[in-house]
Design a protein around this motif. Structure first.
Motif, PDB file in Angstrom:
ATOM      1  N   SER A   1       0.831  -1.212   0.000  1.00  0.00           N
ATOM      2  CA  SER A   1       0.000   0.000   0.000  1.00  0.00           C
ATOM      3  C   SER A   1       0.861   1.256   0.000  1.00  0.00           C
ATOM      4  CB  SER A   1      -0.930  -0.001   1.220  1.00  0.00           C
ATOM      5  OG  SER A   1      -0.180  -0.072   2.430  1.00  0.00           O
ATOM      6  N   THR A   2       2.030   1.181   0.626  1.00  0.00           N
ATOM      7  CA  THR A   2       2.925   2.344   0.647  1.00  0.00           C
ATOM      8  C   THR A   2       3.408   2.694  -0.763  1.00  0.00           C
ATOM      9  OG1 THR A   2       4.756   0.824   1.143  1.00  0.00           O
ATOM     10  CG2 THR A   2       3.723   1.965   3.006  1.00  0.00           C
ATOM     11  N   ALA A   3       3.614   1.654  -1.586  1.00  0.00           N
ATOM     12  CA  ALA A   3       4.020   1.900  -2.971  1.00  0.00           C
ATOM     13  C   ALA A   3       2.880   2.524  -3.762  1.00  0.00           C
ATOM     14  CB  ALA A   3       4.481   0.602  -3.625  1.00  0.00           C
ATOM     15  N   MET A   4       1.660   2.031  -3.549  1.00  0.00           N
ATOM     16  CA  MET A   4       0.505   2.566  -4.260  1.00  0.00           C
ATOM     17  C   MET A   4       0.255   4.026  -3.892  1.00  0.00           C
ATOM     18  SD  MET A   4      -0.584   0.024  -6.147  1.00  0.00           S
ATOM     19  CE  MET A   4      -2.275   0.424  -6.565  1.00  0.00           C
ATOM     20  N   GLU A   5       0.563   4.398  -2.657  1.00  0.00           N
ATOM     21  CA  GLU A   5       0.297   5.757  -2.178  1.00  0.00           C
ATOM     22  C   GLU A   5       1.448   6.716  -2.447  1.00  0.00           C
ATOM     23  OE1 GLU A   5      -0.405   4.993   1.906  1.00  0.00           O
ATOM     24  OE2 GLU A   5      -2.315   3.947   1.576  1.00  0.00           O
ATOM     25  N   ASN A   6       2.596   6.191  -2.884  1.00  0.00           N
ATOM     26  CA  ASN A   6       3.767   7.031  -3.130  1.00  0.00           C
ATOM     27  C   ASN A   6       3.591   7.791  -4.445  1.00  0.00           C
ATOM     28  OD1 ASN A   6       6.270   8.176  -3.544  1.00  0.00           O
ATOM     29  ND2 ASN A   6       7.414   6.324  -3.037  1.00  0.00           N
ATOM     30  N   LYS A   7       3.464   9.110  -4.379  1.00  0.00           N
ATOM     31  CA  LYS A   7       3.230   9.925  -5.572  1.00  0.00           C
ATOM     32  C   LYS A   7       4.450   9.979  -6.484  1.00  0.00           C
ATOM     33  CE  LYS A   7      -0.194  12.890  -3.295  1.00  0.00           C
ATOM     34  NZ  LYS A   7      -0.558  14.280  -2.908  1.00  0.00           N
ATOM     35  N   ASP A   8       5.627   9.671  -5.929  1.00  0.00           N
ATOM     36  CA  ASP A   8       6.853   9.705  -6.722  1.00  0.00           C
ATOM     37  C   ASP A   8       7.180   8.351  -7.336  1.00  0.00           C
ATOM     38  OD1 ASP A   8       7.303  12.405  -6.107  1.00  0.00           O
ATOM     39  OD2 ASP A   8       8.213  11.843  -4.189  1.00  0.00           O
ATOM     40  N   LEU A   9       6.265   7.385  -7.181  1.00  0.00           N
ATOM     41  CA  LEU A   9       6.515   6.035  -7.669  1.00  0.00           C
ATOM     42  C   LEU A   9       5.328   5.571  -8.498  1.00  0.00           C
ATOM     43  CD1 LEU A   9       8.468   3.584  -7.508  1.00  0.00           C
ATOM     44  CD2 LEU A   9       7.113   2.777  -5.565  1.00  0.00           C
ATOM     45  N   GLU A  10       5.615   5.088  -9.699  1.00  0.00           N
ATOM     46  CA  GLU A  10       4.570   4.538 -10.563  1.00  0.00           C
ATOM     47  C   GLU A  10       4.531   3.026 -10.402  1.00  0.00           C
ATOM     48  OE1 GLU A  10       3.215   4.303 -15.285  1.00  0.00           O
ATOM     49  OE2 GLU A  10       5.158   5.163 -14.725  1.00  0.00           O
ATOM     50  N   VAL A  11       3.372   2.498 -10.039  1.00  0.00           N
ATOM     51  CA  VAL A  11       3.171   1.055  -9.911  1.00  0.00           C
ATOM     52  C   VAL A  11       2.445   0.572 -11.158  1.00  0.00           C
ATOM     53  CG1 VAL A  11       2.123  -0.792  -8.578  1.00  0.00           C
ATOM     54  CG2 VAL A  11       3.082   1.202  -7.402  1.00  0.00           C
ATOM     55  N   ILE A  12       3.029  -0.404 -11.851  1.00  0.00           N
ATOM     56  CA  ILE A  12       2.455  -0.924 -13.094  1.00  0.00           C
ATOM     57  C   ILE A  12       2.122  -2.402 -12.896  1.00  0.00           C
ATOM     58  CG2 ILE A  12       2.756  -1.170 -15.588  1.00  0.00           C
ATOM     59  CD1 ILE A  12       5.121   0.855 -15.299  1.00  0.00           C
ATOM     60  N   GLU A  13       0.850  -2.713 -12.799  1.00  0.00           N
ATOM     61  CA  GLU A  13       0.428  -4.117 -12.732  1.00  0.00           C
ATOM     62  C   GLU A  13       0.392  -4.666 -14.155  1.00  0.00           C
ATOM     63  OE1 GLU A  13      -3.281  -4.055 -10.647  1.00  0.00           O
ATOM     64  OE2 GLU A  13      -2.329  -3.810  -8.686  1.00  0.00           O
TER      65      GLU A  13
ATOM     66  N   GLN B   1       8.463   2.138 -11.179  1.00  0.00           N
ATOM     67  CA  GLN B   1       9.303   3.139 -11.832  1.00  0.00           C
ATOM     68  C   GLN B   1       9.218   4.439 -11.060  1.00  0.00           C
ATOM     69  OE1 GLN B   1       8.315   3.960 -15.908  1.00  0.00           O
ATOM     70  NE2 GLN B   1       9.878   5.531 -16.150  1.00  0.00           N
ATOM     71  N   GLY B   2      10.369   4.946 -10.651  1.00  0.00           N
ATOM     72  CA  GLY B   2      10.370   6.202  -9.910  1.00  0.00           C
ATOM     73  C   GLY B   2      11.362   6.195  -8.765  1.00  0.00           C
ATOM     74  N   ALA B   3      11.064   6.983  -7.745  1.00  0.00           N
ATOM     75  CA  ALA B   3      11.966   7.135  -6.595  1.00  0.00           C
ATOM     76  C   ALA B   3      11.804   5.961  -5.644  1.00  0.00           C
ATOM     77  CB  ALA B   3      11.663   8.440  -5.878  1.00  0.00           C
ATOM     78  N   LEU B   4      12.898   5.253  -5.379  1.00  0.00           N
ATOM     79  CA  LEU B   4      12.895   4.116  -4.462  1.00  0.00           C
ATOM     80  C   LEU B   4      13.841   4.391  -3.300  1.00  0.00           C
ATOM     81  CD1 LEU B   4      12.981   1.178  -7.041  1.00  0.00           C
ATOM     82  CD2 LEU B   4      11.032   1.884  -5.646  1.00  0.00           C
ATOM     83  N   THR B   5      13.532   3.765  -2.176  1.00  0.00           N
ATOM     84  CA  THR B   5      14.369   3.900  -0.979  1.00  0.00           C
ATOM     85  C   THR B   5      15.178   2.629  -0.783  1.00  0.00           C
ATOM     86  OG1 THR B   5      12.720   5.327   0.038  1.00  0.00           O
ATOM     87  CG2 THR B   5      14.355   4.356   1.497  1.00  0.00           C
ATOM     88  N   SER B   6      16.428   2.787  -0.385  1.00  0.00           N
ATOM     89  CA  SER B   6      17.318   1.647  -0.202  1.00  0.00           C
ATOM     90  C   SER B   6      16.809   0.724   0.912  1.00  0.00           C
ATOM     91  CB  SER B   6      18.731   2.127   0.140  1.00  0.00           C
ATOM     92  OG  SER B   6      19.539   1.044   0.567  1.00  0.00           O
ATOM     93  N   HIS B   7      17.005  -0.566   0.715  1.00  0.00           N
ATOM     94  CA  HIS B   7      16.686  -1.552   1.743  1.00  0.00           C
ATOM     95  C   HIS B   7      17.525  -1.303   2.997  1.00  0.00           C
ATOM     96  CE1 HIS B   7      15.284  -5.381   3.306  1.00  0.00           C
ATOM     97  NE2 HIS B   7      16.531  -5.808   3.478  1.00  0.00           N
ATOM     98  N   TRP B   8      18.682  -0.683   2.822  1.00  0.00           N
ATOM     99  CA  TRP B   8      19.585  -0.383   3.939  1.00  0.00           C
ATOM    100  C   TRP B   8      19.576   1.112   4.266  1.00  0.00           C
ATOM    101  CZ3 TRP B   8      20.518  -4.551   0.817  1.00  0.00           C
ATOM    102  CH2 TRP B   8      20.828  -5.750   1.453  1.00  0.00           C
ATOM    103  N   ALA B   9      18.468   1.786   4.014  1.00  0.00           N
ATOM    104  CA  ALA B   9      18.407   3.232   4.264  1.00  0.00           C
ATOM    105  C   ALA B   9      18.556   3.556   5.744  1.00  0.00           C
ATOM    106  CB  ALA B   9      17.100   3.802   3.717  1.00  0.00           C
ATOM    107  N   ASP B  10      17.996   2.706   6.625  1.00  0.00           N
ATOM    108  CA  ASP B  10      17.984   2.990   8.064  1.00  0.00           C
ATOM    109  C   ASP B  10      18.827   2.002   8.862  1.00  0.00           C
ATOM    110  OD1 ASP B  10      16.185   5.092   7.604  1.00  0.00           O
ATOM    111  OD2 ASP B  10      14.488   3.691   7.631  1.00  0.00           O
TER     112      ASP B  10
END
Length: 560
Positions: free
Chosen positions: A378-390, A431-440
């Motif tokens: 749901s976080t991906a679907m709500e991220n305005k900087d990320l395009e989710v393509i099913e 497609q878009g802005a992604l956060t690193s798995h090791w960001a935190d």
């Protein structure tokens, strides 16, 4: 009499108007530029957007020489006309930067159709002809059968093309009537205008089992890429089990059905590769045969450890199995009667394909043997900087089950209370802005010398996850034949083009793809049958009644 004379006058006037309109229309089309209407489903005879873009942006003139013998018989009887129409469109959209010539070489090997010169002049003429003619470009004669009223003979003909751009050239030595001419021409133009340093390399991750670890895999992939892309794209194996870095020349990565756990250092290398704004695809079948009993229907899960990494970006690959007891292909399956062809629920057909995405555009049907579902966060679907393509979804008739222990036909045919009903996503892209798995958290290994730890993607990163890794490989033993694997291979090629962000050839390549006949439900079948039996006669009856009323009214008007 007056009414009859008026009727004759009206009819004559109407006839003269029709004749005048016909004359005007004929004169208009005679003086107007040639116009063509493409009524084919795939617009086979209309230049694609990718080709238009390619020739519109030419910085240097291109000359195309079509060498084709005259008076060719079927299936090449309209080959010249088809190519002439297509090349004319290229020339129009190039705004004069692309020219073409149609040359009809003689079948004979004589240097000239005129009387041959003598001595040194004859030798010089022959040399000039060889350089400018088809043989000067390496185009040789092709033997074809020639039928006449009196005999059947073998004729040696030319049907090739040379594309010239400055001091570079690309040659098509034989043009076949079944070829996708637009793709072959546009591909070679793209090769000529693309600098070597701008050509792409896709890396296939090795070192964790699966098909990529085979010695022949990269060679076979490169052979296929050479035929499809020419010099535009090449493949390399990237062994992340040994080297924990990805070479700088790699533009995209593909994980194809790894069978062993991937260590954290390799996952970190993939993560940082994505954070650089590059593309990664993970194609995974989540179960495999028991190596101790490979012929039995028992299965065991494939645990790669990649799921948490891709889930952190927004796509979770589930450890489950998709079944569709209504929409599936007929395949050889072990049953209590032995190995027999039956509709196999583990080989579902997917027709809910996102044709708005270039990855799946113009692909009518796909089949993923032993497919698994995806969950989009749901976080991906709500991220305005990320395009989710099913990309691909199952039919509503599909179900998913978590029990992967057996593929026994009798077991999978039985409905279970634990099954969940579809539809489900089985392939998706981000497609878009992604956060690193090791960001935190602390990365498992310090960044390489001169590199920094990237916590977010520097550009529009691209990620694809597919719940199957076998859809591009035919398996005649199970019934998964070339008809479906060719569509799967096209899906993979489109995916690779999208990952390296070079999408010009996708829409061109998809022209003429095989069409798979859609399954028809029993209700639809009855509707079509009744329509054919009853609908057509009723339609003609209404037409007849209409004409009867028209004639009756016309007679009444004449009487009055």
């Amino acid at each position: 009499m007056a009414n009859k004379a008026a009727h004759i006058a009206n009819s004559s006037t109407f006839l003269l108007v029709i004749i005048a309109i016909a004359i005007v229309v004929n004169v208009f089309f005679y003086v107007a530029p040639p116009m063509r209407v493409d009524l084919t489903e795939d617009k086979l005879y209309t230049l694609s957007d990718g080709s238009r873009k390619l020739v519109t942006n030419l910085d240097q003139e291109i000359l195309i020489k079509l060498f084709i013998s005259e008076n060719l018989q079927a299936p090449d009887h309209n080959l010249e006309q088809r190519l002439d129409d297509l090349l004319q469109e290229y020339a129009i959209y190039s705004d004069g930067k692309l020219r073409y010539e149609i040359i009809h070489p003689k079948d004979s090997d004589e240097p000239s159709p005129d009387a041959p010169a003598e001595g040194e002049q004859a030798e010089e003429d022959a040399t000039d002809l060889a350089e400018e003619g088809p043989r000067g470009f390496g185009i040789q004669k092709i033997p074809v059968g020639q039928r006449s009223k009196d005999e059947v003979a073998l004729r040696m003909i030319y049907k090739g093309m040379a594309i010239l751009h400055g001091d570079k050239q690309e040659v098509i030595k034989e043009l076949r009537s079944t070829d996708n001419f637009e793709y072959e021409i546009s591909k070679r133009i793209k090769i000529l205008v693309t600098a070597e340093e701008a050509r792409n390399t896709v890396g296939f991750v090795a070192g964790f089992g699966g098909p990529v670890d085979s010695e022949q895999f990269i060679q076979s992939i490169n052979n296929a890429f050479s035929q499809i892309y020419g010099e535009l794209l090449s493949a390399e194996a990237v062994n992340l089990s040994e080297t924990k870095t990805i070479p700088e020349n790699i533009d995209a990565l593909v994980f194809l059905n790894p069978q062993q756990p991937v260590d954290d250092q390799a996952k970190y290398a993939i993560d940082q590769f994505i954070m650089q704004g590059k593309g990664v695809a993970w194609l995974q079948t989540t179960m495999s045969p028991d190596p101790r009993m490979p012929m039995l229907p028992t299965r065991q899960p494939v645990l790669t450890g990649l799921a948490p990494l891709f889930e952190s970006y927004g796509l979770k690959l589930n450890q489950d199995l998709v079944l569709d007891r209504t929409n599936s292909i007929v395949a050889l399956t072990f049953t209590d009667r032995g190995l027999v062809p039956v509709s196999n629920p583990t080989m579902p057909l997917f027709t809910d394909i996102n044709d708005q995405s270039v990855i799946a555009r113009d692909i009518p049907t796909l089949c993923f043997p032993l497919a698994s579902t995806l969950t989009v966060a749901s976080t991906a679907m709500e991220n305005k900087d990320l395009e989710v393509i099913e990309l691909v979804k199952t039919a509503k008739t599909a179900v998913r089950r978590d029990d992967l222990s057996t593929l026994s036909y009798e077991q999978i045919q039985k409905e279970s209370d634990s099954e969940e009903k579809g539809p489900f996503v089985v392939a998706a892209a981000l497609q878009g802005a992604l956060t690193s798995h090791w960001a935190d958290k602390e990365p498992p290994t310090p960044p390489a010398e001169g590199a920094t730890h990237l916590k977010a993607s520097a550009a529009a990163a691209r990620v694809v996850v597919v719940g199957n890794g076998d859809f591009m490989f035919p398996n005649q033993q199970t019934g998964y034949g070339n008809q479906y694997s060719s569509l799967g291979a096209m899906f993979l090629l489109n995916m690779v083009d999208w990952l390296v962000q070079d999408e010009d050839l996708i829409t061109i390549r998809s022209k003429g793809l095989p069409r798979v006949v859609k399954n028809v439900s029993p209700d639809e079948y009855v509707t079509y049958q009744v329509g054919n039996i009853v609908g057509v006669p009723v339609l003609f009856a209404f037409i007849g009644i209409g004409f009867w009323f028209y004639r009756r009214q016309r007679r009444a008007n004449l009487t009055v």
